[in-house]
Scaffold this motif. Structure first.
Motif, PDB file in Angstrom:
ATOM      1  N   PHE A  67      47.201  41.523  41.820  1.00  0.00           N
ATOM      2  CA  PHE A  67      47.434  40.354  42.669  1.00  0.00           C
ATOM      3  C   PHE A  67      48.704  40.532  43.492  1.00  0.00           C
ATOM      4  CE2 PHE A  67      49.103  36.019  43.296  1.00  0.00           C
ATOM      5  CZ  PHE A  67      48.053  35.502  44.035  1.00  0.00           C
ATOM      6  N   ALA A  68      49.753  41.032  42.881  1.00  0.00           N
ATOM      7  CA  ALA A  68      51.012  41.222  43.604  1.00  0.00           C
ATOM      8  C   ALA A  68      50.856  42.271  44.707  1.00  0.00           C
ATOM      9  CB  ALA A  68      52.119  41.623  42.640  1.00  0.00           C
ATOM     10  N   THR A  69      50.134  43.334  44.435  1.00  0.00           N
ATOM     11  CA  THR A  69      49.914  44.373  45.446  1.00  0.00           C
ATOM     12  C   THR A  69      49.086  43.837  46.610  1.00  0.00           C
ATOM     13  OG1 THR A  69      50.003  46.057  43.730  1.00  0.00           O
ATOM     14  CG2 THR A  69      49.025  46.694  45.829  1.00  0.00           C
ATOM     15  N   GLY A  70      48.003  43.147  46.292  1.00  0.00           N
ATOM     16  CA  GLY A  70      47.154  42.588  47.339  1.00  0.00           C
ATOM     17  C   GLY A  70      47.875  41.557  48.186  1.00  0.00           C
ATOM     18  N   LEU A  71      48.662  40.707  47.547  1.00  0.00           N
ATOM     19  CA  LEU A  71      49.400  39.685  48.279  1.00  0.00           C
ATOM     20  C   LEU A  71      50.449  40.302  49.198  1.00  0.00           C
ATOM     21  CD1 LEU A  71      49.697  36.619  48.561  1.00  0.00           C
ATOM     22  CD2 LEU A  71      51.457  36.737  46.810  1.00  0.00           C
ATOM     23  N   THR A  72      51.111  41.348  48.742  1.00  0.00           N
ATOM     24  CA  THR A  72      52.097  42.038  49.572  1.00  0.00           C
ATOM     25  C   THR A  72      51.441  42.658  50.803  1.00  0.00           C
ATOM     26  OG1 THR A  72      53.431  42.504  47.617  1.00  0.00           O
ATOM     27  CG2 THR A  72      53.856  43.838  49.574  1.00  0.00           C
ATOM     28  N   ILE A  73      50.276  43.255  50.612  1.00  0.00           N
ATOM     29  CA  ILE A  73      49.567  43.854  51.750  1.00  0.00           C
ATOM     30  C   ILE A  73      49.150  42.784  52.747  1.00  0.00           C
ATOM     31  CG2 ILE A  73      47.428  45.043  52.400  1.00  0.00           C
ATOM     32  CD1 ILE A  73      47.736  46.670  49.810  1.00  0.00           C
TER      33      ILE A  73
END
Length: 82
Positions: free
Chosen positions: A42-48
């Protein structure tokens, strides 16, 4: 009025926090394992998503409006990826 990204950040963050706190009861649970894996994704996707939105609002829209100097910075930024 909050948009869908802000609402999803709060909802998923709250759920993951509650799942992480489930280990305070003594042993790890399947919810903790789910939260541990989901947090990174979730953190990776949100950052992207946030970065693509920022690039679109500050770079691409201004280039379409006639600020051609930004093309050089966009090219140099893409060159850093390779």
């Amino acid at each position: 009025m909050p948009d869908i990204i802000e609402v999803s950040v709060v909802a998923v963050g709250t759920f993951l926090s509650m799942c992480m706190f489930s280990t305070l009861y003594g042993k790890s649970s399947p919810l903790y394992a789910l939260a541990e894996e989901s947090y990174i994704g979730f953190a990776t996707g949100l950052t992207i998503i946030w970065n693509v939105d920022y690039i679109w609002k500050t770079g691409i829209v201004n280039i379409m409006n006639g600020d051609w100097v930004l093309i050089l910075s966009l090219i140099l930024g893409v060159m850093m990826l390779f």
